[in-house]
Design a protein around this motif. Structure first.
Motif, PDB file in Angstrom:
ATOM      1  N   SER A   1       0.665  -1.084  -0.220  1.00 42.87           N
ATOM      2  CA  SER A   1      -0.025  -0.140  -0.170  1.00 42.87           C
ATOM      3  C   SER A   1       0.826   1.098  -0.187  1.00 42.87           C
ATOM      4  CB  SER A   1      -0.969  -0.093   1.155  1.00 42.87           C
ATOM      5  OG  SER A   1      -0.256  -0.018   2.360  1.00 42.87           O
ATOM      6  N   ASP A   2       2.072   1.294   0.389  1.00 47.13           N
ATOM      7  CA  ASP A   2       3.005   2.307   0.281  1.00 47.13           C
ATOM      8  C   ASP A   2       3.550   2.282  -1.283  1.00 47.13           C
ATOM      9  OD1 ASP A   2       2.882   2.932   2.982  1.00 47.13           O
ATOM     10  OD2 ASP A   2       4.537   1.433   3.517  1.00 47.13           O
ATOM     11  N   LEU A   3       3.453   1.451  -1.853  1.00 47.77           N
ATOM     12  CA  LEU A   3       4.265   1.318  -3.290  1.00 47.77           C
ATOM     13  C   LEU A   3       3.245   1.369  -4.408  1.00 47.77           C
ATOM     14  CD1 LEU A   3       6.332  -2.017  -2.706  1.00 47.77           C
ATOM     15  CD2 LEU A   3       7.152   0.411  -2.785  1.00 47.77           C
ATOM     16  N   ALA A   4       1.862   1.396  -4.205  1.00 45.84           N
ATOM     17  CA  ALA A   4       0.853   1.247  -5.194  1.00 45.84           C
ATOM     18  C   ALA A   4      -0.411   1.639  -4.615  1.00 45.84           C
ATOM     19  CB  ALA A   4       0.918  -0.123  -5.570  1.00 45.84           C
ATOM     20  N   ASP A   5      -1.346   2.077  -5.452  1.00 45.54           N
ATOM     21  CA  ASP A   5      -2.662   2.114  -5.132  1.00 45.54           C
ATOM     22  C   ASP A   5      -3.586   1.063  -5.502  1.00 45.54           C
ATOM     23  OD1 ASP A   5      -2.495   5.065  -4.574  1.00 45.54           O
ATOM     24  OD2 ASP A   5      -2.316   5.533  -6.678  1.00 45.54           O
TER      25      ASP A   5
ATOM     26  N   LEU B   1     -11.199  -1.459 -13.431  1.00 40.93           N
ATOM     27  CA  LEU B   1     -10.359  -0.680 -14.770  1.00 40.93           C
ATOM     28  C   LEU B   1      -8.734  -0.976 -14.279  1.00 40.93           C
ATOM     29  CD1 LEU B   1     -12.278   2.194 -15.840  1.00 40.93           C
ATOM     30  CD2 LEU B   1     -12.145   0.142 -16.924  1.00 40.93           C
ATOM     31  N   ALA B   2      -7.948  -1.305 -15.411  1.00 43.45           N
ATOM     32  CA  ALA B   2      -6.619  -1.439 -14.968  1.00 43.45           C
ATOM     33  C   ALA B   2      -6.018  -0.706 -16.453  1.00 43.45           C
ATOM     34  CB  ALA B   2      -6.199  -2.963 -14.884  1.00 43.45           C
ATOM     35  N   GLN B   3      -4.604  -0.643 -16.141  1.00 47.55           N
ATOM     36  CA  GLN B   3      -3.811  -0.053 -17.267  1.00 47.55           C
ATOM     37  C   GLN B   3      -2.492  -0.770 -17.433  1.00 47.55           C
ATOM     38  OE1 GLN B   3      -3.865   3.851 -15.784  1.00 47.55           O
ATOM     39  NE2 GLN B   3      -1.679   3.922 -15.519  1.00 47.55           N
ATOM     40  N   GLU B   4      -1.797  -0.725 -18.599  1.00 48.16           N
ATOM     41  CA  GLU B   4      -0.454  -1.184 -18.635  1.00 48.16           C
ATOM     42  C   GLU B   4       0.379  -0.735 -17.599  1.00 48.16           C
ATOM     43  OE1 GLU B   4       2.770  -1.724 -22.467  1.00 48.16           O
ATOM     44  OE2 GLU B   4       0.702  -0.376 -22.509  1.00 48.16           O
ATOM     45  N   GLY B   5       1.070  -1.909 -16.979  1.00 47.82           N
ATOM     46  CA  GLY B   5       2.148  -1.791 -15.752  1.00 47.82           C
ATOM     47  C   GLY B   5       1.200  -2.141 -14.407  1.00 47.82           C
ATOM     48  N   ASP B   6       0.160  -2.317 -14.551  1.00 44.86           N
ATOM     49  CA  ASP B   6      -0.563  -2.623 -13.197  1.00 44.86           C
ATOM     50  C   ASP B   6      -0.510  -4.244 -12.997  1.00 44.86           C
ATOM     51  OD1 ASP B   6      -1.637  -0.123 -12.819  1.00 44.86           O
ATOM     52  OD2 ASP B   6      -3.753  -0.527 -13.308  1.00 44.86           O
ATOM     53  N   THR B   7      -0.894  -4.835 -12.034  1.00 45.41           N
ATOM     54  CA  THR B   7      -0.835  -6.235 -11.655  1.00 45.41           C
ATOM     55  C   THR B   7      -2.321  -6.432 -11.057  1.00 45.41           C
ATOM     56  OG1 THR B   7       1.524  -6.336 -11.166  1.00 45.41           O
ATOM     57  CG2 THR B   7      -0.023  -8.148 -10.133  1.00 45.41           C
ATOM     58  N   VAL B   8      -2.748  -7.549 -11.610  1.00 47.75           N
ATOM     59  CA  VAL B   8      -4.273  -7.989 -11.212  1.00 47.75           C
ATOM     60  C   VAL B   8      -3.928  -9.261 -10.376  1.00 47.75           C
ATOM     61  CG1 VAL B   8      -5.593  -6.892 -12.889  1.00 47.75           C
ATOM     62  CG2 VAL B   8      -4.932  -9.161 -13.534  1.00 47.75           C
ATOM     63  N   ILE B   9      -4.439  -9.534  -9.100  1.00 49.90           N
ATOM     64  CA  ILE B   9      -4.343 -10.618  -8.437  1.00 49.90           C
ATOM     65  C   ILE B   9      -5.734 -10.956  -7.839  1.00 49.90           C
ATOM     66  CG2 ILE B   9      -3.532  -9.048  -6.531  1.00 49.90           C
ATOM     67  CD1 ILE B   9      -1.583 -11.448  -5.787  1.00 49.90           C
TER      68      ILE B   9
ATOM     69  N   THR C   1     -14.394  -7.889 -10.468  1.00 52.04           N
ATOM     70  CA  THR C   1     -14.199  -7.200  -8.906  1.00 52.04           C
ATOM     71  C   THR C   1     -13.433  -8.488  -8.174  1.00 52.04           C
ATOM     72  OG1 THR C   1     -16.478  -7.898  -8.592  1.00 52.04           O
ATOM     73  CG2 THR C   1     -16.007  -5.728  -9.098  1.00 52.04           C
ATOM     74  N   GLY C   2     -13.464  -9.802  -8.614  1.00 48.90           N
ATOM     75  CA  GLY C   2     -12.628 -10.554  -7.813  1.00 48.90           C
ATOM     76  C   GLY C   2     -10.982 -10.590  -7.952  1.00 48.90           C
ATOM     77  N   PHE C   3     -10.693  -9.305  -8.609  1.00 49.33           N
ATOM     78  CA  PHE C   3      -9.351  -9.093  -8.564  1.00 49.33           C
ATOM     79  C   PHE C   3      -8.909  -7.786  -7.705  1.00 49.33           C
ATOM     80  CE2 PHE C   3      -9.177 -10.728 -13.097  1.00 49.33           C
ATOM     81  CZ  PHE C   3      -8.352 -11.608 -12.997  1.00 49.33           C
ATOM     82  N   VAL C   4      -7.854  -7.789  -7.240  1.00 46.34           N
ATOM     83  CA  VAL C   4      -7.342  -6.447  -6.671  1.00 46.34           C
ATOM     84  C   VAL C   4      -6.366  -6.089  -7.789  1.00 46.34           C
ATOM     85  CG1 VAL C   4      -5.598  -5.410  -5.100  1.00 46.34           C
ATOM     86  CG2 VAL C   4      -7.289  -7.253  -4.251  1.00 46.34           C
ATOM     87  N   VAL C   5      -6.753  -4.670  -8.189  1.00 53.08           N
ATOM     88  CA  VAL C   5      -5.812  -3.970  -9.122  1.00 53.08           C
ATOM     89  C   VAL C   5      -4.629  -3.403  -8.478  1.00 53.08           C
ATOM     90  CG1 VAL C   5      -5.726  -2.464 -11.246  1.00 53.08           C
ATOM     91  CG2 VAL C   5      -7.597  -3.855 -10.947  1.00 53.08           C
ATOM     92  N   VAL C   6      -3.504  -3.768  -8.782  1.00 54.13           N
ATOM     93  CA  VAL C   6      -2.402  -3.088  -8.069  1.00 54.13           C
ATOM     94  C   VAL C   6      -1.565  -2.196  -8.979  1.00 54.13           C
ATOM     95  CG1 VAL C   6      -0.099  -3.236  -6.814  1.00 54.13           C
ATOM     96  CG2 VAL C   6      -1.843  -4.996  -6.409  1.00 54.13           C
ATOM     97  N   HIS C   7      -1.855  -0.756  -8.844  1.00 53.88           N
ATOM     98  CA  HIS C   7      -1.132   0.246  -9.803  1.00 53.88           C
ATOM     99  C   HIS C   7       0.079   1.034  -9.026  1.00 53.88           C
ATOM    100  CE1 HIS C   7      -0.895   3.317 -12.482  1.00 53.88           C
ATOM    101  NE2 HIS C   7      -1.108   4.318 -11.613  1.00 53.88           N
ATOM    102  N   PRO C   8       1.155   0.482  -9.545  1.00 50.90           N
ATOM    103  CA  PRO C   8       2.250   1.045  -8.873  1.00 50.90           C
ATOM    104  C   PRO C   8       2.783   2.244  -8.855  1.00 50.90           C
ATOM    105  CG  PRO C   8       2.917  -0.503 -10.594  1.00 50.90           C
ATOM    106  CD  PRO C   8       1.450  -0.481 -10.560  1.00 50.90           C
ATOM    107  N   ASN C   9       3.386   2.786  -8.037  1.00 50.67           N
ATOM    108  CA  ASN C   9       4.072   4.092  -8.192  1.00 50.67           C
ATOM    109  C   ASN C   9       5.400   3.928  -8.823  1.00 50.67           C
ATOM    110  OD1 ASN C   9       5.574   6.333  -7.644  1.00 50.67           O
ATOM    111  ND2 ASN C   9       5.019   6.814  -5.598  1.00 50.67           N
ATOM    112  N   SER C  10       5.543   4.296 -10.171  1.00 55.03           N
ATOM    113  CA  SER C  10       6.853   3.904 -10.529  1.00 55.03           C
ATOM    114  C   SER C  10       7.972   4.771 -10.180  1.00 55.03           C
ATOM    115  CB  SER C  10       6.720   3.898 -12.136  1.00 55.03           C
ATOM    116  OG  SER C  10       6.141   5.171 -12.719  1.00 55.03           O
ATOM    117  N   GLU C  11       7.941   5.696  -9.463  1.00 53.41           N
ATOM    118  CA  GLU C  11       8.942   6.340  -8.854  1.00 53.41           C
ATOM    119  C   GLU C  11       9.630   5.742  -7.857  1.00 53.41           C
ATOM    120  OE1 GLU C  11       7.884  10.509  -8.070  1.00 53.41           O
ATOM    121  OE2 GLU C  11       7.245  10.758  -9.860  1.00 53.41           O
ATOM    122  N   ILE C  12       8.779   4.694  -7.140  1.00 56.51           N
ATOM    123  CA  ILE C  12       9.604   3.879  -5.990  1.00 56.51           C
ATOM    124  C   ILE C  12       9.503   2.376  -6.481  1.00 56.51           C
ATOM    125  CG2 ILE C  12       8.870   3.152  -3.625  1.00 56.51           C
ATOM    126  CD1 ILE C  12       6.882   5.453  -3.424  1.00 56.51           C
TER     127      ILE C  12
END
Length: 176
Positions: free
Chosen positions: A6-10, A56-64, A88-99
């Motif tokens: 949660s500190d690395l991604a939304d 919704l997700a975008q390129e660079g995200d992880t779905v788990i 909605t069965g996924f968590v979409v992990v959208h990383p902060n690419s600066e970290i």
């Protein structure tokens, strides 16, 4: 340095409107396995898709997948996601690419040790089937090197993956 996800991604920051127009391509949890995506289901409108088609997700995200982590329904999105909607069965992990390098975070989330840990949490859930919560994903913590080192690691792994893919194509051609 140690970081929580949660500190690395939304997590789960975007969803589709129920009034969205146009064709959509829906990916449910069973369409993703160990980083590979099967062909998405096509619907002429969001109203025609299953009610779980909202993330919704975008390129660079992880779905788990939040359900049965041991089934390894996890994938890194390295394709254009225009008109794609995820379950909605996924968590979409959208990383902060600066970290964190997005693919590096995917690699951490897809480790066997991470999967086993999430499965242990899932087995203690009070739902009808083993599942984790968004917070469980967000609370995962990892030691993260500086971004330049992450990029070097990802570069080497991508080269190895390309060689594996080429070898699989060669084997498929030989078998045919």
């Amino acid at each position: 340095m140690r970081y929580r996800v949660s500190d690395l991604a939304d997590l789960n920051i975007r969803s589709v409107s129920k009034n969205a127009k146009g064709v959509i391509y829906y990916i449910d949890t069973s369409s993703v396995f160990q980083g590979h995506f099967r062909e998405a289901n096509r619907y002429s409108a969001i109203a025609d898709a299953p009610s779980r088609a909202r993330r919704l997700a975008q390129e660079g995200d992880t779905v788990i997948s939040m359900v049965r982590p041991s089934n390894e329904h996890i994938g890194f999105i390295d394709f254009d996601t225009d008109n794609y909607v995820f379950s909605t069965g996924f968590v979409v992990v959208h990383p902060n690419s600066e970290i964190v390098e997005p693919f590096y975070l995917y690699l951490l989330l897809s480790l066997d040790s991470t999967t086993r840990y999430l499965q242990q949490i899932a087995e203690t859930s009070t739902t009808a089937y083993p599942s984790v919560k968004v917070e469980d994903i967000g609370n995962l913590s990892f030691d993260i090197p500086e971004i330049s080192k992450q990029r070097k690691i990802v570069h080497k792994i991508r080269i190895i993956e390309q060689k594996i893919k080429l070898n699989q194509e060669i084997n498929d051609n030989l078998a045919a």
